[in-house]
Design an enzyme around this catalytic site. Sequence first.
Site, PDB file in Angstrom:
ATOM      1  N   ARG A  57     -37.616  -0.538  -6.262  1.00 25.47           N
ATOM      2  CA  ARG A  57     -37.512   0.228  -5.071  1.00 25.47           C
ATOM      3  C   ARG A  57     -37.254   1.716  -5.236  1.00 25.47           C
ATOM      4  O   ARG A  57     -36.690   2.308  -4.315  1.00 25.47           O
ATOM      5  CB  ARG A  57     -36.250  -0.409  -4.378  1.00 25.47           C
TER       6      ARG A  57
ATOM      7  N   SER B  83     -33.015  -5.859   4.269  1.00 23.05           N
ATOM      8  CA  SER B  83     -31.825  -5.948   3.290  1.00 23.05           C
ATOM      9  C   SER B  83     -30.876  -4.534   3.341  1.00 23.05           C
ATOM     10  O   SER B  83     -31.959  -3.446   3.225  1.00 23.05           O
ATOM     11  CB  SER B  83     -32.561  -5.963   1.939  1.00 23.05           C
TER      12      SER B  83
ATOM     13  N   GLU C 147     -30.149   0.226   0.375  1.00 20.40           N
ATOM     14  CA  GLU C 147     -31.326   0.164   0.504  1.00 20.40           C
ATOM     15  C   GLU C 147     -32.085   0.584   1.757  1.00 20.40           C
ATOM     16  O   GLU C 147     -33.127   1.131   1.707  1.00 20.40           O
ATOM     17  CB  GLU C 147     -31.836  -1.418   0.380  1.00 20.40           C
TER      18      GLU C 147
END
Length: 327
Positions: free
Chosen positions: A180, A229, A299
């Site tokens: 990520r 998320s 996130e």
Amino acid sequence: MSWPDLVARHGLDRIGLRGRLTPNQPLSAVTWFRVGGPAQLMFQPADTDDLALFLKALPPEVPVLPVGLGSNLLVRDGGIEGVVVRLAAKGFGSVEIEENGAIRAGAAVPDKRLAEAAAEAGQGGFAFYAGIPGGIGGALRMNAGAHGSETADVMVELTGVTRAGEIVQLTRQDMAYRYRHSEQPGDTIFTQALFRGEPREREAIRQEMAEVNAHREAAQPIREKTGGSTFKNPPGHSAWKLVDAAGCRGLQIGGARMSDMHCNFMINTGEATGRDLELLGETVRARVLETSGIALEWEIKRLGVWAEGQDVEPFLGKRIAEAASDG
């Protein structure tokens, strides 16, 4: 809150731009959470050259922030100082299948559309995109992924525009992808990318996509105002399990709530402010830290400035200091 006019100050309406300039553009209309204050200036370029022209003309001290579909953004209530660049589908929304089977997609293309185009072309490796509610620009920036696959698996090269207005070509190696995350400067704006998968039967690809979508519909609150998320999975752990173990499933502050369906998703129940959502997130982080000793990382991208007197300290400030001293 209303910001000073950058267009008049810097003569941006006199340099031959073909895109759209909108001072004090409310950002609640372009984020999935439906919260946030205004951008001092929003620019929607006509194409890559138009974006380069704009960035060359804009003084270097003016901050620039690219925003895509707004699916994983939490914009604070005070808004965003400087320029928000939003790439529109008209100039950055094309998907083309090249002769060798590679796929070229603009940064404004939704991830789901890329998955569908790949399936039609018989290119495997893209089904995971069917379940990601974002756009290609964001996927390139954060190495978006799901179900054991990620952007780094299929991206070959991309085109970007630096803050100085230089058009650059970057390879997968240049991006230095990891979980990520990419290593490219945040002020480089990606405009398109070339992807390559592997030849596969269309029916097999569509079956995989159907399974991805079925899992998402069964496990995630996709019909709510959410940002996907909320926290990254720490090494060796699932974020939702940590949130659940800390007693935060269904936790609500103001109009913000941790989903009862999937407790790593925050939702706006209808009247949440940006502060409600961020305060809820930091409360959850503090409780997870207290119960597990693990410091969850966001996130969701939090952007902008707080409204006056409405700031939120990480981990609620005092709690993280107490936890650190206990350790």
